[in-house]
Motif scaffolding. Structure first.
Motif, PDB file in Angstrom:
ATOM      1  N   PRO A  59      13.027   8.157  -7.810  1.00 22.00           N
ATOM      2  CA  PRO A  59      13.231   6.992  -6.342  1.00 22.00           C
ATOM      3  C   PRO A  59      12.093   7.203  -4.805  1.00 22.00           C
ATOM      4  O   PRO A  59      11.819   8.598  -5.231  1.00 22.00           O
ATOM      5  N   VAL A  60      11.663   6.244  -4.590  1.00 23.86           N
ATOM      6  CA  VAL A  60      11.244   6.424  -3.393  1.00 23.86           C
ATOM      7  C   VAL A  60      12.316   6.103  -2.254  1.00 23.86           C
ATOM      8  O   VAL A  60      12.395   4.897  -2.472  1.00 23.86           O
ATOM      9  N   LEU A  61      12.286   6.796  -1.205  1.00 27.97           N
ATOM     10  CA  LEU A  61      12.748   6.803  -0.418  1.00 27.97           C
ATOM     11  C   LEU A  61      12.956   5.938   1.364  1.00 27.97           C
ATOM     12  O   LEU A  61      11.932   6.681   1.740  1.00 27.97           O
ATOM     13  N   GLY A  62      13.325   5.300   2.043  1.00 31.43           N
ATOM     14  CA  GLY A  62      13.148   4.495   2.819  1.00 31.43           C
ATOM     15  C   GLY A  62      13.576   5.347   4.110  1.00 31.43           C
ATOM     16  O   GLY A  62      15.044   5.866   3.315  1.00 31.43           O
ATOM     17  N   ILE A  63      13.131   5.971   5.765  1.00 25.82           N
ATOM     18  CA  ILE A  63      13.911   5.902   6.112  1.00 25.82           C
ATOM     19  C   ILE A  63      13.790   5.577   7.237  1.00 25.82           C
ATOM     20  O   ILE A  63      12.484   4.727   7.509  1.00 25.82           O
ATOM     21  N   SER A  64      14.514   5.041   8.126  1.00 22.47           N
ATOM     22  CA  SER A  64      14.417   4.322   9.441  1.00 22.47           C
ATOM     23  C   SER A  64      16.448   4.382   9.901  1.00 22.47           C
ATOM     24  O   SER A  64      16.895   4.513   9.106  1.00 22.47           O
ATOM     25  N   ASP A  65      16.399   3.382  11.242  1.00 26.45           N
ATOM     26  CA  ASP A  65      16.965   3.369  11.616  1.00 26.45           C
ATOM     27  C   ASP A  65      18.348   3.159  10.850  1.00 26.45           C
ATOM     28  O   ASP A  65      19.163   2.918  10.830  1.00 26.45           O
ATOM     29  N   GLU A  66      17.756   1.910  10.317  1.00 27.46           N
ATOM     30  CA  GLU A  66      19.295   1.455   9.035  1.00 27.46           C
ATOM     31  C   GLU A  66      19.963   2.406   8.081  1.00 27.46           C
ATOM     32  O   GLU A  66      19.804   1.543   7.444  1.00 27.46           O
ATOM     33  N   THR A  67      18.818   3.612   7.572  1.00 26.32           N
ATOM     34  CA  THR A  67      18.682   4.182   6.639  1.00 26.32           C
ATOM     35  C   THR A  67      19.523   4.810   7.062  1.00 26.32           C
ATOM     36  O   THR A  67      20.032   5.933   5.992  1.00 26.32           O
ATOM     37  N   LYS A  68      20.081   5.560   8.288  1.00 27.36           N
ATOM     38  CA  LYS A  68      20.630   6.108   8.805  1.00 27.36           C
ATOM     39  C   LYS A  68      21.565   7.116   7.796  1.00 27.36           C
ATOM     40  O   LYS A  68      22.495   8.185   7.753  1.00 27.36           O
ATOM     41  N   MET A  74       0.560  -1.477  -0.101  1.00 24.91           N
ATOM     42  CA  MET A  74       0.242  -0.028   0.042  1.00 24.91           C
ATOM     43  C   MET A  74       1.319   0.867   0.557  1.00 24.91           C
ATOM     44  O   MET A  74       0.599   1.781  -0.728  1.00 24.91           O
ATOM     45  N   ALA A  75       1.945   0.916   0.773  1.00 31.60           N
ATOM     46  CA  ALA A  75       2.515   2.162   0.801  1.00 31.60           C
ATOM     47  C   ALA A  75       3.214   2.516  -0.508  1.00 31.60           C
ATOM     48  O   ALA A  75       3.797   3.982  -0.541  1.00 31.60           O
ATOM     49  N   ALA A  76       3.954   1.708  -1.258  1.00 29.06           N
ATOM     50  CA  ALA A  76       4.435   1.965  -2.314  1.00 29.06           C
ATOM     51  C   ALA A  76       3.710   2.913  -3.490  1.00 29.06           C
ATOM     52  O   ALA A  76       3.352   2.967  -4.298  1.00 29.06           O
ATOM     53  N   VAL A  77       2.281   2.123  -3.581  1.00 26.85           N
ATOM     54  CA  VAL A  77       1.345   3.188  -4.285  1.00 26.85           C
ATOM     55  C   VAL A  77       0.393   3.985  -3.817  1.00 26.85           C
ATOM     56  O   VAL A  77       0.258   5.429  -4.315  1.00 26.85           O
ATOM     57  N   THR A  78       0.791   4.537  -2.592  1.00 21.46           N
ATOM     58  CA  THR A  78       0.940   5.701  -2.525  1.00 21.46           C
ATOM     59  C   THR A  78       1.077   6.558  -3.028  1.00 21.46           C
ATOM     60  O   THR A  78       1.106   8.243  -3.315  1.00 21.46           O
ATOM     61  N   ALA A  79       2.617   6.912  -4.105  1.00 22.70           N
ATOM     62  CA  ALA A  79       3.444   7.660  -4.258  1.00 22.70           C
ATOM     63  C   ALA A  79       3.972   9.015  -3.467  1.00 22.70           C
ATOM     64  O   ALA A  79       3.933   9.550  -3.918  1.00 22.70           O
ATOM     65  N   ILE A  80       4.670   8.518  -2.433  1.00 17.49           N
ATOM     66  CA  ILE A  80       4.977  10.049  -1.816  1.00 17.49           C
ATOM     67  C   ILE A  80       6.378   9.473  -2.123  1.00 17.49           C
ATOM     68  O   ILE A  80       6.446   7.997  -1.311  1.00 17.49           O
ATOM     69  N   ARG A  81       6.822  10.409  -1.910  1.00 13.70           N
ATOM     70  CA  ARG A  81       8.685  10.900  -2.179  1.00 13.70           C
ATOM     71  C   ARG A  81       9.212   9.313  -1.089  1.00 13.70           C
ATOM     72  O   ARG A  81      10.687   8.969  -0.989  1.00 13.70           O
ATOM     73  N   PHE A  82       8.853   9.924   0.584  1.00 17.96           N
ATOM     74  CA  PHE A  82       9.651   9.373   1.721  1.00 17.96           C
ATOM     75  C   PHE A  82       8.545   8.112   2.245  1.00 17.96           C
ATOM     76  O   PHE A  82       7.719   8.357   2.617  1.00 17.96           O
ATOM     77  N   ILE A  83       9.282   6.736   2.531  1.00 22.14           N
ATOM     78  CA  ILE A  83       8.077   5.820   3.358  1.00 22.14           C
ATOM     79  C   ILE A  83       8.766   6.015   4.322  1.00 22.14           C
ATOM     80  O   ILE A  83       9.946   5.396   4.865  1.00 22.14           O
ATOM     81  N   ARG A  84       8.311   6.044   5.283  1.00 21.76           N
ATOM     82  CA  ARG A  84       9.018   5.874   6.624  1.00 21.76           C
ATOM     83  C   ARG A  84       8.847   4.056   7.969  1.00 21.76           C
ATOM     84  O   ARG A  84       7.510   4.760   8.055  1.00 21.76           O
TER      85      ARG A  84
END
Ligand SMILES: [Zn+2]
Length: 335
Positions: free
Chosen positions: A240-249, A160-170
């Motif tokens: 691109p869609v960019l992921g934000i998490s502790d692993e992507t610091k 679902m997050a992928a189809v929201t078409a928003i630059r950042f996914i947290r």
């Protein structure tokens, strides 16, 4: 049989025995399919989703082919009327001082609880319990980019997050429980019960910005298409869609104030693409009135931008552009 959009009310009896009637729309195509709930303004200062739902209703009247939509533009109507995140907050009081009135920690609500829990319960009974999918629209401060908040360990929520078409996914697993909370978030309620939900944080509170409304509307339409409720393919994002998490610091590159002074932005916004070396703004030093230019440390997208401090979501001084040395003025995320 003609399909109509029905206006209905979730009715709560409050602690003073008055009634609170929360209006919502329901459109039932009569055909099988998902029951899709869209909520906005659980926090009374996060108002951008109200207009997203207002426009999504028009799209549903034209294009909804299967299933049912439940649309609740003023989920926390008392807090909207009060013009603050929760009805318990006074001026400049932090979100965390909720005293049990953070609506998004109250689901599924409580008919014998405090007034916020009673409102949640009424909406749960009228709408939430009938629904299989949910998009919960919030707004955080303008200093952080619009993002879809997504449960990483869930079967459907990431798609679902992928189809929201928003630059950042947290990405998160689940928000930490609040000690005084009697319930959970509406997205947890869905994701923990074999259903599926996402939350979107639009950028900017106490305000409705056209660009943000369009981003939220595209997300709602894309999700309806993804669920098979509307025809056509989701309209995805360029780039691109960019992921934000502790692993992507390692992908996050902060730009800190080199000295004290007034930070002047360079006309950019969060989510904008910037090239390495591009001017992001300047500081007017309050020591010697020198101008100190601030340049993007890498090429990428602005995850945060602007001078702000903690509680900038409730207090004007925390949005003041006077920067102290070491303050983060921007964060650029590399694709
Ligand atoms: Zn919120």
């Amino acid at each position: 049989m003609a399909v109509e959009t029905k206006l209905d009310y979730a009715v709560a009896t409050l602690t003073d025995d008055t009634e609170l009637r929360t209006p919502y729309w329901r459109r039932d195509t009569g055909g099988e399919g998902e029951a899709f709930l869209v909520t906005a303004a659980q926090h009374g200062n996060e108002v951008q989703g109200c207009e997203v739902i207002h426009r999504f209703r028009e799209v549903c009247e034209r294009d909804l082919k299967k299933g049912t939509v439940y649309l609740v533009p003023f989920t926390n109507l008392p807090a909207v009327r009060y013009r603050r995140p929760h009805i318990s907050l006074g001026p400049e009081q932090a979100y965390a001082d909720a005293e049990g009135h953070n609506m998004n920690r109250t689901w599924p609500g409580d008919p014998d609880g405090n007034d916020t829990e009673r409102v949640s319960h009424s909406i749960h009974e009228a709408a939430v319990r009938h629904c299989t999918r949910c998009l919960d629209l919030h707004s955080w401060s303008k200093f952080t980019a619009t993002a879809t908040l997504t449960r990483s360990n869930h079967s459907l929520s990431p798609q679902m997050a992928a189809v929201t078409a928003i630059r950042f996914i947290r990405w998160n697993v689940a928000p930490p429980p609040e000690p005084d909370a009697g319930g959970t978030t509406i997205t947890n309620l869905f994701n923990d019960s074999g259903r599926a939900a996402n939350c979107i944080e639009l950028a900017g509170q106490y305000i409705i910005i056209e660009k943000q409304v369009q981003i939220g509307l595209r997300a709602a339409i894309n999700l309806a298409k993804f669920f098979g409720m509307m025809e056509g393919e989701p309209e995805l994002l360029d780039g691109p869609v960019l992921g934000i998490s502790d692993e992507t610091k390692d992908d996050q590159h902060p730009l800190e104030a080199p000295c004290n002074g007034m930070f002047v932005e360079a006309g950019l916004e969060t989510s904008d693409y910037v090239e390495k070396g591009q001017k992001l703004g300047h500081i007017i030093s309050d020591e010697d009135l020198e101008t100190v230019e601030l340049l993007a440390p890498v090429s990428g997208y602005l995850w945060s931008y602007g001078c702000r401090r903690e509680h900038c979501d409730v207090a004007l001084p925390a949005m003041h552009p006077y920067a102290t040395e070491g303050a983060t003025l921007a964060t650029v995320v590399t694709p």
